[in-house]
Design an enzyme around this catalytic site. Structure first.
Site, short mmCIF file in Angstrom:
data_model
loop_
_atom_site.label_atom_id
_atom_site.label_comp_id
_atom_site.label_asym_id
_atom_site.label_seq_id
_atom_site.Cartn_x
_atom_site.Cartn_y
_atom_site.Cartn_z
N ILE A 191 0.82 -1.21 0.00
CA ILE A 191 0.00 0.00 0.00
C ILE A 191 0.86 1.26 0.00
CG2 ILE A 191 -1.73 1.33 1.29
CD1 ILE A 191 -2.89 -1.12 0.00
N GLY A 192 2.02 1.20 0.65
CA GLY A 192 2.89 2.38 0.70
C GLY A 192 3.44 2.71 2.07
N LYS A 195 12.05 -1.47 10.74
CA LYS A 195 11.06 -2.41 10.23
C LYS A 195 11.53 -3.78 10.73
CE LYS A 195 8.94 -4.24 5.99
NZ LYS A 195 7.55 -3.78 6.10
N GLU A 236 -0.85 7.55 -2.99
CA GLU A 236 -1.49 7.36 -4.29
C GLU A 236 -1.07 6.04 -4.94
OE1 GLU A 236 -2.40 9.87 -8.38
OE2 GLU A 236 -0.68 10.43 -7.13
#
Length: 233
Positions: A14-15, A38, A183
């Site tokens: 998704i980003g 992460k 986006e």
């Protein structure tokens, strides 16, 4: 005053990393001390050249945004739990005959938290991806007791996915600081601003837009999204 945030999302690809890297880069530009990790990453082949394997990965993007080298020391500090298969952690670990140690995940995060002005912890997949047989990403967020930045796409269907994720997180008492709409790729998706308006109207959350940027290191050229971290209360 230290601030810690969990970067989660409505699904995979998704980003999240673009948002994590952009926030890290922009915070550094303000002079803030930033740490971003992460802890869990999948889809990483096991070979003798770890740095080469990590080129182009989420971990590499995070390190670049913090102006840190892509070497074993930094990789181990940023993403210590790595799996070969590009699957949910519970499934990827099982394929390797392992079981993700949930307590270790929490320990890694707690060791990173509060070392800098701001600590960003990027999750894996969406907010309800399984980590173990009985733990989801949502449990991870709850146990860390830090607010989330929820990343959503702009593809057709994202409004429903985002509202559903917000509702599910609220039921669990998980605070969401803001939604960042990253986006989606391609041309066949609804208007970005109209999508943001609908999501904002139905969630009553601050909604920040992050237009898609092509090319290398897009987080270095992204518009300012630091408002996503501001407390609206």
């Amino acid at each position: 005053m230290t601030q810690n945030f969990f970067i989660t999302s409505t699904g995979t690809e998704i980003g999240k990393t673009m948002v994590t890297a952009t926030l890290g880069f922009q915070l550094r530009a303000t002079g803030s001390s930033v740490n971003a990790i992460k802890p869990i990453i999948s889809g990483i082949p096991a070979s003798k050249n770890l740095a080469e394997d990590m080129i182009g990965t989420d971990t590499a993007a995070i390190l670049d945004s913090l102006d840190l080298p892509l070497n074993r020391k930094e990789i181990d500090q940023t993403s210590p739990l790595r799996y070969k298969a590009p699957l949910a952690p519970s499934m990827a670990a099982k394929l390797e005959g392992k079981l993700l140690d949930y307590s270790e995940v929490l320990s890694i995060c707690r060791a990173a938290i509060n070392k800098n002005d701001t600590t960003l912890i990027e999750g894996v997949g969406g907010s309800f991806v399984p980590l173990t047989n009985d733990k989801l990403v949502a449990d991870w967020i709850a146990d860390l007791q830090i607010p989330s930045i929820l990343v959503a796409g702009s593809y057709l269907g994202t409004i429903s996915h985002t509202i559903a994720t917000v509702d599910a997180m609220r039921i669990r008492g998980l605070p969401i600081r803001s939604i960042v709409i990253s986006e989606s790729g391609g041309e066949d998706h609804p208007d970005l601003n109209e999508t943001a308006r609908e999501i904002r109207q139905h969630t009553n959350l601050r909604t920040v837009l992050l237009p898609r940027i092509n090319g290398d290191c897009p987080w270095r050229r992204a518009p300012n999204i630091l408002s996503a971290l501001e407390n609206s209360e």
